[in-house]
Design an enzyme around this catalytic site. Structure first.
Site, PDB file in Angstrom:
ATOM      1  N   ARG A  64       0.830  -1.206   0.000  1.00 30.23           N
ATOM      2  CA  ARG A  64       0.000   0.000   0.000  1.00 30.23           C
ATOM      3  C   ARG A  64       0.872   1.267   0.000  1.00 30.23           C
ATOM      4  O   ARG A  64       1.004   1.928  -1.017  1.00 30.23           O
ATOM      5  CB  ARG A  64      -0.937  -0.010   1.228  1.00 30.23           C
ATOM      6  CG  ARG A  64      -2.155   0.888   1.081  1.00 30.23           C
ATOM      7  CD  ARG A  64      -1.880   2.397   1.198  1.00 30.23           C
ATOM      8  NE  ARG A  64      -1.232   2.771   2.455  1.00 30.23           N
ATOM      9  CZ  ARG A  64      -0.813   3.995   2.726  1.00 30.23           C
ATOM     10  NH1 ARG A  64      -0.969   4.969   1.838  1.00 30.23           N
ATOM     11  NH2 ARG A  64      -0.192   4.256   3.861  1.00 30.23           N
ATOM     12  N   ASP A  65       1.489   1.576   1.118  1.00 28.16           N
ATOM     13  CA  ASP A  65       2.259   2.824   1.201  1.00 28.16           C
ATOM     14  C   ASP A  65       3.370   2.828   0.153  1.00 28.16           C
ATOM     15  O   ASP A  65       3.712   3.874  -0.397  1.00 28.16           O
ATOM     16  CB  ASP A  65       2.862   2.963   2.610  1.00 28.16           C
ATOM     17  CG  ASP A  65       3.376   4.376   2.895  1.00 28.16           C
ATOM     18  OD1 ASP A  65       2.984   5.308   2.180  1.00 28.16           O
ATOM     19  OD2 ASP A  65       4.165   4.531   3.845  1.00 28.16           O
ATOM     20  N   HIS A  73       7.213   4.716  12.256  1.00 31.91           N
ATOM     21  CA  HIS A  73       7.143   4.577  10.792  1.00 31.91           C
ATOM     22  C   HIS A  73       8.125   5.587  10.206  1.00 31.91           C
ATOM     23  O   HIS A  73       7.843   6.781  10.185  1.00 31.91           O
ATOM     24  CB  HIS A  73       5.696   4.857  10.362  1.00 31.91           C
ATOM     25  CG  HIS A  73       5.442   4.829   8.887  1.00 31.91           C
ATOM     26  ND1 HIS A  73       4.631   3.888   8.281  1.00 31.91           N
ATOM     27  CD2 HIS A  73       5.875   5.626   7.871  1.00 31.91           C
ATOM     28  CE1 HIS A  73       4.574   4.106   6.979  1.00 31.91           C
ATOM     29  NE2 HIS A  73       5.317   5.171   6.707  1.00 31.91           N
ATOM     30  N   HIS A 120      10.866   6.937   7.131  1.00 33.73           N
ATOM     31  CA  HIS A 120      11.295   6.922   5.729  1.00 33.73           C
ATOM     32  C   HIS A 120      12.803   7.157   5.698  1.00 33.73           C
ATOM     33  O   HIS A 120      13.358   7.826   6.573  1.00 33.73           O
ATOM     34  CB  HIS A 120      10.548   7.998   4.934  1.00 33.73           C
ATOM     35  CG  HIS A 120       9.141   7.608   4.606  1.00 33.73           C
ATOM     36  ND1 HIS A 120       8.525   7.925   3.419  1.00 33.73           N
ATOM     37  CD2 HIS A 120       8.222   6.892   5.301  1.00 33.73           C
ATOM     38  CE1 HIS A 120       7.296   7.445   3.406  1.00 33.73           C
ATOM     39  NE2 HIS A 120       7.082   6.815   4.534  1.00 33.73           N
ATOM     40  N   CYS A 131       9.899   8.935  -2.685  1.00 31.87           N
ATOM     41  CA  CYS A 131       9.550  10.137  -1.946  1.00 31.87           C
ATOM     42  C   CYS A 131       8.848  11.088  -2.910  1.00 31.87           C
ATOM     43  O   CYS A 131       9.460  11.544  -3.876  1.00 31.87           O
ATOM     44  CB  CYS A 131      10.811  10.798  -1.398  1.00 31.87           C
ATOM     45  SG  CYS A 131      10.484  12.387  -0.634  1.00 31.87           S
ATOM     46  N   ASN A 157      10.094   4.894   1.904  1.00 33.77           N
ATOM     47  CA  ASN A 157       9.949   4.054   3.084  1.00 33.77           C
ATOM     48  C   ASN A 157      11.229   3.312   3.451  1.00 33.77           C
ATOM     49  O   ASN A 157      11.975   2.864   2.580  1.00 33.77           O
ATOM     50  CB  ASN A 157       8.876   2.984   2.823  1.00 33.77           C
ATOM     51  CG  ASN A 157       7.470   3.544   2.866  1.00 33.77           C
ATOM     52  OD1 ASN A 157       6.956   3.854   3.924  1.00 33.77           O
ATOM     53  ND2 ASN A 157       6.875   3.701   1.696  1.00 33.77           N
TER      54      ASN A 157
END
Lengths: 298, 298
Positions: free
Chosen positions: B15-16, B207, B209, B240, B249
């Site tokens: 997803r992300d 979470h 990045h 990004c 991520n």
């Protein structure tokens, strides 16, 4: 988690970085690159290596590079030297600080410099004697301290044993190096525990590669331990010879971004280092791997 | 430096990750990718998002993906849901855990989801009420907790304020997110100090990045603080959006390499995750940014 108020960065891009780049860089571009690194506020720059041009063509112009750079007051411009012939050339080029490089792994020593650890230390003993007599400072690099591509795990006691012998030769600092970028932060304290039993902490530097993305986490573990000298390479210059396309040296920009955030003083300007990296990146056939540089490139 | 014996990894690649990839991936490939991630031992996989296909075309097949994947016993397959319409679709697709996403930065909330923080929380209050009544679990994502591309620094107290409101809505966990990859490890403890004053530590996930290379160092600071849940994306999938070509991520492989080294149990197999990443990488127009993946790719 502790951090020291100030750390020293040893910029290894022009040597450890460029040496592992396939593109031939002109002498003029090397000089311009190093001058930009001086302008960025670096206090120590590894400029070149007086090694055989047959083995490392990229470093064949070491003397010309030293002759061409603008030396800033108080900045140390260093060169790697493998033997007495290299030392003679370095002294002739006006070099005042050299680096010697031994391995913690016996197999890596054999394969990388075609000498056993003992044989290499015998060579370096002569180099050090002569260099110290001539008033030069000598830094010792110790490779494969966190693992070897041939032997796997290297015992911290073995790292400490060779580190101690480098210190006996008269080096002022030992750079404990993760040559293949395999270290994780859990290894940092055990290796440093062994090393600092024989080398004072203030004489220990850490040299990480970011091959598996752990370099900054390893630096953080090193800062927590009290280490105050770290090697890095502008833009992450210098690929990994064991994995083409993969990241090599820890990028100076990534290191600086973290240290700036942590409030650790370095005297080095992140924007100016990035500018120097972009200058040299334009002479390469690939993008430089620094995360910070990639995120901030136009 | 302390590390917990075991941590949970929330795999957000499908997803992300994919949501931020320009290449359109077929439904069959998404299903095959997710099945490989299940086979790798993941316990939580963020599968898709029930958002408007007009806004996020990559997620238009959320229901088909959920229908196609092989669900392993004990594995949580989750979806992002922005509103009640999305919740209705998610429930119809058999989703039992959803995620909602608020921002700590007022400006980011306005620009990213076209709602003020208050307006978004009002929407989520309805979503949560309905979801919890239907027996679904709800996870709360909180973006821009370490900085905002528009506002710059975000005060930890502001992060805590919105985190507390998410908890009041009934979320079981708040993922404190560094949406733009700007965090450094020195921020981790202050942000967590503020957040854990209002959200129990066991309900806090991190979470990160890797946009500036600091993700693993931030994880290390989080481990030292006692956090036991971390989000990551297979291969570092998901660029990004603010810097095309840059890393997004944190890569699951890089996280696993470090956790494996530290002896922290995850239940997830590094080689199998890498295999899943290589499968999906072959469907993209660029290499995945995971350092570990690049270093170990043939």
């Amino acid at each position: 988690m502790r951090v020291p108020p100030r750390v020293a960065i040893v910029e290894v891009g022009p040597r450890d970085g460029l040496q592992n780049e396939a593109s031939a860089i002109t002498t003029a571009d090397k000089i311009a690159f190093i001058d930009r690194l001086s302008d960025a506020g670096h206090h120590v720059i590894e400029v070149s290596a007086f090694v055989s041009p047959k083995w490392v063509p990229q470093m064949a112009d070491a003397a010309e590079v030293f002759a061409g750079i603008t030396r800033h007051a108080g900045v140390r411009y260093t060169a790697l030297v493998p033997n007495r012939a290299g030392l003679t050339r370095a002294v002739a080029a006006g070099v005042t600080e050299i680096g010697i490089f031994a391995a913690a792994s016996e197999t890596f020593s054999q394969r990388n410099i075609n000498q056993s650890i003992d044989a290499s230390l015998a060579t370096y003993a002569e180099v050090c004697r002569e260099a110290l007599a001539a008033g030069l400072a000598v830094r010792g690099y110790l490779s494969t301290c966190f693992g070897c591509p041939y032997e796997g795990v290297i015992a911290p006691s073995q790292v400490a044993r060779v580190a101690a012998r480098l210190l006996e030769l008269g080096v002022f600092e030992v750079a404990i190096s993760d040559t293949i970028g395999i270290a994780h932060p859990g290894q940092v304290a055990p290796v440093l525990d062994a090393v600092t039993a024989v080398v004072p902490l203030a004489q220990v530097a850490l040299h990480f590669h970011d091959t598996r993305g752990t370099a900054l986490a390893n630096v953080l573990a090193g800062l927590d331990y009290g280490v105050t000298t770290f090697d890095s390479s502008a833009g992450g210059l210098g690929g990994c010879p064991f994995a083409p396309g993969a990241a090599g040296n820890l990028a100076t920009e990534d290191l600086l971004y973290m240290l700036d955030g942590l409030g650790v003083e370095t005297g080095v300007d992140l924007a100016r280092v990035s500018s120097a990296s972009r200058f040299i990146e334009a002479r390469l056939v690939h993008r430089l791997p620094s995360r910070y540089l990639q995120a901030t490139s136009p």
